[in-house]
Enzyme design. Structure first.
Site, short mmCIF file in Angstrom:
data_model
loop_
_atom_site.label_atom_id
_atom_site.label_comp_id
_atom_site.label_asym_id
_atom_site.label_seq_id
_atom_site.Cartn_x
_atom_site.Cartn_y
_atom_site.Cartn_z
N HIS A 315 0.85 -1.18 0.00
CA HIS A 315 0.00 0.00 0.00
C HIS A 315 0.88 1.23 0.00
O HIS A 315 1.97 1.24 0.60
CB HIS A 315 -0.92 0.02 1.23
CG HIS A 315 -2.03 0.99 1.13
ND1 HIS A 315 -1.89 2.33 1.45
CD2 HIS A 315 -3.33 0.84 0.73
CE1 HIS A 315 -3.04 2.95 1.26
NE2 HIS A 315 -3.93 2.08 0.83
N ASP A 372 -8.04 -4.62 -0.23
CA ASP A 372 -8.57 -5.24 -1.44
C ASP A 372 -8.36 -6.75 -1.47
O ASP A 372 -9.02 -7.45 -2.23
CB ASP A 372 -7.90 -4.62 -2.68
CG ASP A 372 -8.12 -3.13 -2.77
OD1 ASP A 372 -9.29 -2.71 -2.73
OD2 ASP A 372 -7.14 -2.38 -2.84
#
Length: 436
Positions: A315, A372
């Protein structure tokens, strides 16, 4: 809502030396002790600008909405940890918190729920718009177009500087987006649209509009309502990400909220942003189809010569576990176990995580599962098709977008206008067409 965000200069300064000159720049300290060098006056004083491609080191604003500590895996909405909200709140209450800056009283929450119920229908003429889209149209294209089209039906809500107009538009948009999304799904599968029911809660109504059919009764599973509330809460806001920054940038031109949100939806569509949950499921499906050899997948992910990339890991902000991923992984185990559902994609995902988090390659690069990685599995088991995953993300992110748009307007922030360093030609002569 507190208003101390612009009064954070503490006297601490930073000295910047450019040649023989030096400049004192104030230091801003946030409520969580984040530090920023305020370069607002740098160009005016020195003629220099800063260059920060991708804005990874640039703060575009001071905000009271969301706090992220990427090194320690912390995410808070208005100071409340997202894990606490996911466990104890529902999406409507969390939306109120994000948009209005505080947890509502019982009366405020009741009134807010009634507003969302009252505004759940879209104008009947808009149904004909769906007939103009081809069956294979991506639902994110439909969602962004329909949201922008709402502006034509509510001319009384287009002035972003009129507080009363803005007050009207917020619950309208929050409520109607789920209806637009559900209708787009129904049209894509050739089923008639299902109108919302006023006796259902926000998430119940969305699931009802998605999965009910006129030919038989449909009872919304309370387990899925709870799950959807959790997922929407976890998607609620994430500071100055690509889509939120887009909403703010478009809104800074005094574009109305419908137009600003439509732009944010388009930004979210990208596979590097909201489209990542769709990419994860497609990756897991390919792995499953190819025999489920997770060890080979890990080897490929580590091979720099291989173009394969492990979706759902790493991320831009988090250099530790994404706190949202922890909540969703736990929910996957609990919900699928309760329902007696065995999803081979979840087994593959957990095996990938197990191998990756015991491998120094991933640990040294701080590549941990993000939100996700597991969210698509829950959407998939819920019966929501892959192409709708990013739409679900948009539904959850809407209150965060609105909160940042409102904050920007209330502060009267100037129009966004980044600078650049020009690297093109110099004094290039014009050559007539006949001589080229």
């Amino acid at each position: 809502m507190s208003s101390n965000a612009h009064n954070t200069h503490t006297g601490e300064t930073c000295r910047l030396e450019l040649g023989s000159k030096s400049y004192e720049l104030p230091v801003i300290t946030g409520t969580q002790q984040e530090k920023a060098i305020d370069i607002t006056s740098l160009r005016a004083k020195s003629g220099y600008i800063t260059l920060d491609s991708g804005y990874g080191n640039t703060g575009s604003t001071q905000s009271e909405v969301t706090y992220i500590d990427g090194e320690n895996g912390v995410l808070k909405y208005r100071g409340i940890p997202v894990e606490v909200l996911a466990e104890k709140s529902d999406f409507v209450e969390t939306s109120y918190l994000l948009v209005y800056g505080k947890l509502p009283t019982a009366d405020e929450l009741s009134a807010f729920r009634k507003q969302l119920t009252y505004h759940s229908l879209i104008h009947e003429d808009m149904l004909s718009f769906y007939d103009g889209y081809p069956p294979q149209a991506h639902p994110m294209a439909i969602l962004s177009s329909m949201v922008c089209s709402l502006s034509t039906y509510y001319p009384d809500s287009l002035d972003p500087n009129d507080e009363e107009q803005v007050k009207r538009i917020v619950p309208r948009l929050l409520s109607k987006l789920r209806t637009i999304a559900a209708y787009s799904f129904k049209k894509s599968i050739g089923q008639p649209v299902i109108y919302p029911k006023n006796d259902l809660s926000f998430c119940e109504n969305f699931l009802y509009m998605m999965f009910a059919v006129p030919s038989e009764s449909y009872e919304v599973d309370p387990e899925w309502v709870k799950t959807l509330n959790m997922l929407f809460i976890l998607h609620g806001d994430h500071e100055q990400n690509c889509s939120t920054s887009t909403v703010r940038l478009v809104g800074s031109s005094d574009a109305n909220l419908f137009a600003s949100i439509s732009a944010g939806i388009c930004a979210l569509w990208g596979p590097k942003h909201g489209g990542a949950n769709q990419a994860v499921i497609e990756m897991l499906e390919r792995i499953h189809k190819d025999g489920g050899n997770v060890d080979a997948v890990i080897r490929r992910a580590k091979d720099r010569r291989d173009p394969f990339r492990l979706s759902g890991f790493g991320h831009r902000v988090y250099k530790n576990f994404d706190p949202r991923a922890k909540v969703i992984k736990s929910a996957c185990d609990r919900i699928l176990g309760t329902l007696g559902v065995h999803d081979p994609l979840l087994d593959i995902a957990k095996r990938i995580e197990e191998l990756a988090l015991s491998d120094t390659y991933f640990l040294e690069r701080k590549l941990y599962p993000n939100v996700d990685f597991y969210s698509g599995i829950l959407y998939r088991v819920m019966g929501i098709p892959t192409e709708m995953f990013t739409v679900m993300f948009a539904l959850g992110r809407l209150p965060g977008w609105i909160a940042h748009w409102l904050e920007m307007k209330r502060r009267g922030e100037q129009i966004g206008r980044p600078r650049q360093i020009y690297q093109g030609g110099v004094d290039v002569p014009y050559v007539p067409l006949a001589e080229r």
